[in-house]
Design a protein around this motif. Structure first.
Motif, mmCIF file in Angstrom:
data_model
loop_
_atom_site.group_PDB
_atom_site.id
_atom_site.type_symbol
_atom_site.label_atom_id
_atom_site.label_comp_id
_atom_site.label_asym_id
_atom_site.label_seq_id
_atom_site.Cartn_x
_atom_site.Cartn_y
_atom_site.Cartn_z
ATOM 1 N N VAL A 181 31.940 18.492 -23.606
ATOM 2 C CA VAL A 181 33.108 17.827 -23.374
ATOM 3 C C VAL A 181 33.743 17.327 -24.492
ATOM 4 C CG1 VAL A 181 31.654 15.647 -22.484
ATOM 5 C CG2 VAL A 181 34.032 15.744 -21.606
ATOM 6 N N GLY A 182 34.933 17.342 -24.496
ATOM 7 C CA GLY A 182 35.631 16.843 -25.978
ATOM 8 C C GLY A 182 36.693 15.822 -25.643
ATOM 9 N N PRO A 183 37.528 15.590 -26.876
ATOM 10 C CA PRO A 183 38.469 14.384 -26.760
ATOM 11 C C PRO A 183 39.727 14.828 -25.714
ATOM 12 C CG PRO A 183 38.077 15.211 -28.844
ATOM 13 C CD PRO A 183 37.436 16.147 -28.100
ATOM 14 N N PRO A 184 40.156 13.762 -25.289
ATOM 15 C CA PRO A 184 41.558 14.162 -24.335
ATOM 16 C C PRO A 184 42.640 14.435 -25.274
ATOM 17 C CG PRO A 184 41.303 11.794 -24.916
ATOM 18 C CD PRO A 184 39.949 12.456 -25.584
ATOM 19 N N PRO A 185 43.558 15.460 -24.618
ATOM 20 C CA PRO A 185 44.469 15.975 -25.488
ATOM 21 C C PRO A 185 45.609 15.012 -26.178
ATOM 22 C CG PRO A 185 44.859 16.512 -23.124
ATOM 23 C CD PRO A 185 43.555 15.639 -23.271
ATOM 24 N N LEU A 186 46.081 15.133 -27.122
ATOM 25 C CA LEU A 186 46.941 14.158 -27.985
ATOM 26 C C LEU A 186 48.343 14.248 -27.329
ATOM 27 C CD1 LEU A 186 46.030 15.142 -31.476
ATOM 28 C CD2 LEU A 186 45.400 13.337 -30.314
ATOM 29 N N SER A 187 48.365 14.892 -26.131
ATOM 30 C CA SER A 187 49.942 14.931 -25.253
ATOM 31 C C SER A 187 50.101 13.699 -24.632
ATOM 32 C CB SER A 187 49.883 16.177 -24.766
ATOM 33 O OG SER A 187 48.742 16.159 -23.511
ATOM 34 N N GLY A 188 50.205 12.487 -25.179
ATOM 35 C CA GLY A 188 50.545 11.317 -24.585
ATOM 36 C C GLY A 188 49.683 10.618 -23.672
ATOM 37 N N ILE A 189 48.628 11.222 -23.554
ATOM 38 C CA ILE A 189 47.569 10.431 -22.553
ATOM 39 C C ILE A 189 46.852 9.297 -23.265
ATOM 40 C CG2 ILE A 189 45.635 10.583 -21.231
ATOM 41 C CD1 ILE A 189 46.085 13.683 -20.676
ATOM 42 N N PRO A 190 47.108 8.053 -22.835
ATOM 43 C CA PRO A 190 46.590 6.987 -23.516
ATOM 44 C C PRO A 190 45.176 7.186 -23.448
ATOM 45 C CG PRO A 190 47.302 6.304 -21.233
ATOM 46 C CD PRO A 190 47.909 7.855 -21.487
ATOM 47 N N VAL A 191 44.569 6.806 -24.883
ATOM 48 C CA VAL A 191 43.144 6.927 -24.917
ATOM 49 C C VAL A 191 42.442 5.661 -24.937
ATOM 50 C CG1 VAL A 191 41.448 7.743 -26.521
ATOM 51 C CG2 VAL A 191 43.528 8.871 -26.171
ATOM 52 N N ASP A 192 41.663 5.352 -24.079
ATOM 53 C CA ASP A 192 40.939 4.113 -23.711
ATOM 54 C C ASP A 192 39.397 4.415 -24.147
ATOM 55 O OD1 ASP A 192 40.738 1.424 -21.481
ATOM 56 O OD2 ASP A 192 39.413 1.871 -23.247
ATOM 57 N N ASP A 193 39.031 4.025 -25.192
ATOM 58 C CA ASP A 193 37.646 4.530 -25.500
ATOM 59 C C ASP A 193 36.667 4.017 -24.427
ATOM 60 O OD1 ASP A 193 37.843 6.162 -28.012
ATOM 61 O OD2 ASP A 193 38.450 4.114 -29.001
ATOM 62 N N ASN A 194 36.766 2.906 -23.732
ATOM 63 C CA ASN A 194 35.762 2.549 -23.026
ATOM 64 C C ASN A 194 35.970 3.091 -21.575
ATOM 65 O OD1 ASN A 194 34.940 0.586 -24.826
ATOM 66 N ND2 ASN A 194 36.809 -0.618 -24.345
#
Ligand SMILES: O=P(O)(O)O[C@@H]1[C@@H](OP(=O)(O)O)[C@H](OP(=O)(O)O)[C@H](O)[C@H](OP(=O)(O)O)[C@H]1OP(=O)(O)O
Ligand SMILES: Nc1ncnc2c1ncn2[C@@H]1O[C@H](COP(=O)(O)OP(=O)(O)OP(=O)(O)O)[C@@H](O)[C@H]1O
Length: 542
Positions: A181-194
């Motif tokens: 499983v990898g990082p969320p796409p950079l396309s505008g989805i807010p990344v909340d590390d928690n």
């Protein structure tokens, strides 16, 4: 990106800074008082409290300071478990110096998480590891671990390689179909590390100290032949389960193992099975008594996958050990656990397990496991039933369960003779604790823990009063008894087989002189098998 000093973690905190004080305490008192080194009182173990990261920190982890793996990194598959895949990594030779912690590609492996629905995200897991578990053990016992950010595209690339490996039969069949499983796409989805959903996204991986053995050969400096192996096993439950009933004769580990074997193979084990290949009792290992430690070590070394001989330079499992090397290995591992370091290590694990869980899971999660774990995720549950004390108990219980399921890695140099003085530390054995992934009660896990205890207790597996019945589907339970193969005293031990005309016939048809016998019952009848006790049967004892 700044270069990272190897004595510091990826955010510049001195590695194991907390361990130094821990070591001092251990050497002074022999034990670390369980709980005293943790930050439970001031909110440690709060991964499950659901608190949010503030600014750039997450539970004392400075998220903004975490390095990102270079995109040019090249991975090669080493091994995998149910939840993670381990890779060796290297950088192109023309990769600029200082961009990545120097030398780390030689000393560390990369651990990447699979998209398992019950998986825990790596950032909270690392925060818990650093805050809760690192301070509990002397630095030398902990598998050096730090967190690293995954670059864009890496996971897709590796998943494609995993699929190819599956096609050519180069991935364990039982692991097929589950990928990284990898990082969320950079396309505008807010990344909340928690708040990343464990199955959907993962922005981080771990760099873990490489315990794979070096390839055998003559050391250029010393001129000495060098041969290493890695022993990997779980010490499991070193102190009694608080859920065990009065009169328990088996420890939790032996009781569960024997009940599983009966369920799976119909194998009937008298006593705790200790002495059988693959069977060993954690209490023996932590007993401090050399002959019991040897019994346990033999069991550990006979477990499938316990001895890894794959070399650092290759990824294959090459160079099986010969009989002589196996003897040296057994002596060294026994020597380690009879010696000061091994005793201290097991003593700490035993002490933590025993003091953090004094009630068992039903007292905490309810008899049916229906006391849900929401309070752990809520912020306003400090009253009544879900009070602070309860939350503290849950936290400690989770820590105890984590320490009961950790992995011990022992890297053993077989090219030096075993130490003669049992009280001397044998530097040719290096022990590291890995797999300290804080357990979660969610996804049915709390219920699983309660169910296991209930089944072991009510099924009589702790007290060895289990009611074993013959299977009526034609599958005949095997009888396991202390026995010796006729004419071959070296094969003394428990042997599986059938009793025929008062003789026991072993798996390969050899005749076995049965030391403990019982009546043979008619096939197909339900039969309550009451194991007879004799002096030759081993039971678990502290
Ligand atoms: O319940 P146990 O004692 O059999 O331990 C389970 C392990 O079985 P083992 O007996 O070591 O083969 C089990 O190991 P395997 O997957 O069987 O290799 C897991 O480690 C499991 O933990 P989790 O669900 O992955 O968090 C372990 O579950 P818990 O430690 O959470 O109970
Ligand atoms: N630091 C290490 N050095 C060498 N080999 C390692 C190391 N860490 C893990 N391995 C190998 O990789 C395998 C899988 O690693 P790990 O135990 O981290 O996976 P997992 O998915 O968490 O396991 P589990 O099935 O217990 O959930 C181990 O059994 C071991 O053989």
């Amino acid at each position: 990106m700044a270069a990272t000093n190897l004595d510091q973690d990826v955010y510049g905190t001195p590695l194991h800074s907390r361990h130094e004080s821990c070591e001092a305490e251990v050497s002074k008192e022999g034990f670390i008082e369980a709980g005293t080194r943790t930050s439970l009182a001031n909110g440690g173990c709060d991964v499950y409290n659901g608190a949010h990261a503030t600014g750039d920190t997450y539970r004392d982890v400075d998220v903004s300071a975490i390095s990102t793996l270079p995109e040019a990194i090249q991975l090669s598959y080493v091994a995998e478990g149910a939840a993670n895949i381990i890779y060796r990594f290297s950088l192109p030779s023309d990769f600029p110096e200082g961009v990545f912690p120097s030398g780390m590609d030689k000393t560390h492996l990369l651990r990447l998480r699979k998209a398992l629905p019950s998986g825990s995200p790596n950032l909270p897991a690392f925060a818990a590891l650093r805050k809760i578990f690192f301070p509990l053990f002397p630095k030398e016992f902990i598998l050096d671990t730090c967190i690293i950010r995954i670059p864009e595209g890496l996971i897709e690339k590796e998943n494609a390689i995993l699929k190819k490996r599956e096609e050519v039969g180069d991935r364990p069949v039982k692991r097929a179909g589950l990928y990284l499983v990898g990082p969320p796409p950079l396309s505008g989805i807010p990344v909340d590390d928690n708040r990343q959903k464990p199955t959907l996204f993962e922005s981080y991986g771990s760099l873990i100290e490489d315990m794979t053995p070096a390839a055998p050969g003559v050391d250029a400096e010393s001129g000495r032949y060098h041969r290493e192996v890695l022993v990997e096993f779980k010490p499991k439950w070193l102190s009694p389960s608080p859920s065990a009933p009065a009169g328990a004769r088996r420890c939790r580990t032996c009781a569960l193992r024997i009940s599983k074997e009966y369920k799976k193979h119909g194998t009937i084990v008298v006593g705790n099975g200790s002495g059988n290949p693959g069977h060993w009792c954690p209490f023996d290992l932590a007993s401090g008594e050399p002959h019991r430690i040897r019994l346990a070590v033999r069991g550990i070394l006979s477990q499938k996958g316990a001895i890894l001989t794959g070399w650092k330079e290759t990824n294959g499992r090459k160079g099986e050990i010969n009989g002589y090397e196996r003897m040296i290995l057994e002596d060294k591992v026994v020597g380690y656990f009879c010696g000061p370091k091994g005793k201290m290590l097991l003593g700490l694990l035993k002490k933590y397990q025993g003091s953090w869980d004094q009630q068992g899971p039903a007292a905490i999660f309810g008899e049916k496991g229906d006391k849900n774990t929401e309070p752990l995720a809520g912020e306003d549950r400090d009253d009544g039933e879900w009070g602070d004390q309860w939350i503290e108990n849950v936290k400690k219980y989770l820590m105890a369960m984590t320490v009961r399921d950790l992995t011990l890695f022992l890297k053993v140099d077989l090219s030096t003779p075993p130490a003669r003085d049992p009280n001397a530390s044998d530097e040719s054995v290096q022990a590291r604790i890995g797999d300290l992934d804080l357990k979660s009660p969610e996804n049915g896990k709390a219920k699983y823990w309660i169910d296991v205890e209930t089944k072991l207790r009510e099924g009589g597996w702790y007290t060895a009063t289990e009611k074993k019945t013959r299977h009526t589907n034609g599958h005949r339970p095997q009888v396991t008894r202390k026995a010796s193969v006729a004419g071959d005293k070296r094969k003394h031990g428990e042997v599986e087989g059938e009793i025929v005309d008062g003789r026991k016939i072993g798996p390969t048809g050899e005749s076995i002189e049965v030391l403990i016998e019982r009546e043979r019952d008619e096939e197909g009848l339900d039969e309550d098998i009451k194991p007879e006790e004799t002096g030759t049967v081993s039971w678990c004892r502290l």
